[in-house]
Structure formats: C-alpha cells, structure tokens
Design a protein around this motif. Sequence first.
Motif, PDB file in Angstrom:
ATOM      1  N   TYR A 116       3.119  -2.844 -41.070  1.00 44.25           N
ATOM      2  CA  TYR A 116       4.098  -2.706 -40.964  1.00 44.25           C
ATOM      3  C   TYR A 116       4.584  -4.045 -40.849  1.00 44.25           C
ATOM      4  O   TYR A 116       4.255  -4.792 -40.533  1.00 44.25           O
ATOM      5  CB  TYR A 116       4.139  -2.470 -39.318  1.00 44.25           C
ATOM      6  CG  TYR A 116       3.850  -0.956 -39.161  1.00 44.25           C
ATOM      7  CD1 TYR A 116       4.152   0.031 -39.869  1.00 44.25           C
ATOM      8  CD2 TYR A 116       1.554  -0.952 -39.275  1.00 44.25           C
ATOM      9  CE1 TYR A 116       3.422   1.455 -39.372  1.00 44.25           C
ATOM     10  CE2 TYR A 116       1.506   0.603 -39.464  1.00 44.25           C
ATOM     11  CZ  TYR A 116       1.877   1.730 -39.006  1.00 44.25           C
ATOM     12  OH  TYR A 116       1.501   3.103 -39.530  1.00 44.25           O
ATOM     13  N   LYS A 124       7.716   1.263 -41.233  1.00 47.62           N
ATOM     14  CA  LYS A 124       7.021   1.056 -42.408  1.00 47.62           C
ATOM     15  C   LYS A 124       6.478   0.515 -44.160  1.00 47.62           C
ATOM     16  O   LYS A 124       7.467   1.831 -44.414  1.00 47.62           O
ATOM     17  CB  LYS A 124       5.370   2.326 -42.224  1.00 47.62           C
ATOM     18  CG  LYS A 124       4.193   2.471 -43.570  1.00 47.62           C
ATOM     19  CD  LYS A 124       3.569   3.709 -42.769  1.00 47.62           C
ATOM     20  CE  LYS A 124       1.780   3.239 -43.938  1.00 47.62           C
ATOM     21  NZ  LYS A 124       1.383   5.144 -43.556  1.00 47.62           N
ATOM     22  N   LEU A 128       2.252   1.438 -31.770  1.00 50.29           N
ATOM     23  CA  LEU A 128       3.387   0.804 -32.484  1.00 50.29           C
ATOM     24  C   LEU A 128       5.024   0.068 -31.122  1.00 50.29           C
ATOM     25  O   LEU A 128       5.207  -0.639 -31.355  1.00 50.29           O
ATOM     26  CB  LEU A 128       4.075   1.258 -33.491  1.00 50.29           C
ATOM     27  CG  LEU A 128       3.170   1.576 -34.676  1.00 50.29           C
ATOM     28  CD1 LEU A 128       3.093   2.158 -35.213  1.00 50.29           C
ATOM     29  CD2 LEU A 128       3.481  -0.138 -35.386  1.00 50.29           C
TER      30      LEU A 128
END
Length: 153
Positions: free
Chosen positions: A14, A60, A94
């Motif tokens: 990420y 991503k 996230l």
Amino acid sequence: MSILMIREWLQGEYSITTDVNQLDLNIIHQFLASSYWAKGLPLEVLQRSIQNSLIFGLYKGKQQIGFARLITDHATFAYVADVFILEPFREQGLGKWLIETIISYPELQGLRRWLLATKDAHELYRRFGFTELKNSDRLMEKWSPDVYQQTGD
C-alpha cells in the motif's frame, strides 16, 4: 504562496501520496457522489475541491482504494474532508494509517485547530485526539445539504 512537495508513504503493498496526478477521479467521484455527506456531488465541483485542497490518495499498487483531502491554510487551521476507504479494503488498519499520515504531515505541525465532521467514525478520529466540540456555541454554519441536487446535474 509556497509550493508543497509531493510526498509518499509506503506500507507493504500500500502507498499514500499527495500526488494529485495519481488520483483516479472516477473512483473518487463514484464514491463521494453516493456518500451520505456528498450525495450528488457534481464532477466539476469535485475537481475544483481537489485543486484547492491538500490531497492524500491511498493505493494498493496503482489501484485507488482510499482518499482524503484537507482544506488548510498550512499555518493555523485544517479541515479534514471526504475521507473514505473502499469497502473491500476496510478493517485492515488503512483508515488509521491514512489519518495518522495526515495528522503527522510535516507542514501541518503546530496548527491551532483541526476540524472534521463524521456520522459514524468517531472512534477512529478519537485515537488521534479529535473530540466532540467543547465550545459548540462559538461555531456557526451555513448548511445547504441539497446544494448538489439544485445544480441541475
């Protein structure tokens, strides 16, 4: 007027970047225009808001999976807006990483006030020092919740 440099943060597969050129406007617009806080948001309004904000795109690989923007003077005040993580990527930390990145952004240290509005993410933001307004009688708003429906778009 200072030009802020593009920054990037990596965590496994990420990344978060402030590079506007990497944004997938279709993904952002699709999400925000159907959200409870920006329902019906016209694409041109989104584009203008991005041009006038400090943005944080979450990816991503090359796929946009999250977004946030800050309305700020880079000296005293910041308003955190339009934060989202796409559904398949939630519950992985996230969102926490995105907010942590924003709060620790070097050019925003020492701000006197940060604000945001949320209906359902209070616990996330509390982790970073946000609280309900203590002096809400000092703040005022001009609220037009149906403004996007009135534009004819």
